[in-house]
Design a protein around this motif. Sequence first.
Motif, mmCIF file in Angstrom:
data_model
loop_
_atom_site.group_PDB
_atom_site.id
_atom_site.type_symbol
_atom_site.label_atom_id
_atom_site.label_comp_id
_atom_site.label_asym_id
_atom_site.label_seq_id
_atom_site.Cartn_x
_atom_site.Cartn_y
_atom_site.Cartn_z
ATOM 1 N N THR A 191 0.843 -1.206 0.000
ATOM 2 C CA THR A 191 0.000 0.000 0.000
ATOM 3 C C THR A 191 0.875 1.253 0.000
ATOM 4 O O THR A 191 0.602 2.209 -0.735
ATOM 5 N N PRO A 193 -5.853 -0.217 2.845
ATOM 6 C CA PRO A 193 -4.854 -1.177 2.359
ATOM 7 C C PRO A 193 -5.178 -1.730 0.975
ATOM 8 O O PRO A 193 -6.346 -1.887 0.619
ATOM 9 N N SER A 194 -4.127 -2.020 0.217
ATOM 10 C CA SER A 194 -4.307 -2.641 -1.100
ATOM 11 C C SER A 194 -4.830 -4.060 -0.913
ATOM 12 O O SER A 194 -4.742 -4.634 0.182
ATOM 13 N N THR A 203 0.970 4.383 -2.614
ATOM 14 C CA THR A 203 0.783 5.776 -2.173
ATOM 15 C C THR A 203 1.920 6.649 -2.709
ATOM 16 O O THR A 203 1.701 7.753 -3.215
ATOM 17 N N ASP A 239 -2.168 -6.356 0.429
ATOM 18 C CA ASP A 239 -1.926 -6.290 1.874
ATOM 19 C C ASP A 239 -3.049 -6.941 2.673
ATOM 20 O O ASP A 239 -2.804 -7.549 3.724
#
Length: 324
Positions: free
Chosen positions: A142, A261-262, A146, A265
């Motif tokens: 994540t 979170p991705s 970002t 993740d």
Amino acid sequence: IKNIGVLTSGGDSPGMNAGIRAVVRACAYHKIKCTGIYRGYQGLIEKDFEELNARSVRNVINRGGTFLKSARSRRFMTVEGRVTAHENLISEKIDALVVIGGDGTFTGASVFKKEHNFPIIGIPGTIDNDIRGTDYTIGYDTALNTVVEAIDKIRDTANSHNRLFLVEVMGRDAGDIALNAGIGAGAEEILIPEENLGTERLLESLKRSKKSGKTSSIIVVAEGDQIGKNIFELAEFIETNLEDYEVRVTVLGHIQRGGSPSCYDRVLASRLGIGAVDALLEGKSDMMVGIKDKKLTYVPFDLAISGENEIDIDLRRVADITSI
Ligand code: F6P
């Protein structure tokens, strides 16, 4: 084991909530009690506990941060603090612990295990990705996204003004964020803690790229880079030593630690959470659960926190060639 305590400690990272959720739900699945411990080891010492059930962790998988809160506890670094923590675990009838965090968290867990022989399993949660024995830590993916999103925006304005941007990313001891996000965002140069390429080489490289027709540039600088100047001093150094360079600095800071979170993740945290509870039920302790070549692995805490972070030579080569 009838009651597992779970806590998050050290710098938070996106996906920690998904990890807690997986631990809580694994406990529910195995019909054992789960106790949430607030504010990491500090809450363990201050007995800041709350029983968690499967419904306590609804609507958290998508949330950044950690609803259990986090802390870097100074008291847990003392023998007395750890004695109190142990007494609280015994009086609350907690039989085992899952700790989610980075190297500081595992160092504390390892000492605590040695002193009190208390079953503990660790889950790597840090944006730095600086833990041995796992390919990835929760939050790293994540954070990379970002950083890349932010640098894409910086690139727009850098390009409009023909400017050179220095972008500082997190990583006191590890260049994983800088190197990977740098490649992903198409950075011209990447400065990381694991190597010192020197300021002269940097100036030469910038001159070369200007000659080759580049009008704007992005240099990604890890917090702990070895260049020997802070990022503002480096900007000044470049402006003084190179003609016609307008340099700007952006420090991304804690924006890298937040956000939803991705998917990667969330899945990683879910797998590691289940893996941690499985490990405790199998009698494992003093270990971290990690992921290597897509498979769950268990490595002793001492190994997880040993040695220096090493850079991936292949990635460095990719960065060098693609930024030509
Ligand atoms: O370990 C995670 C991390 O975000 C590092 O990358 C950074 O150097 C540090 O924590 C910052 O710590 P704090 O949030 O306490 O300022």
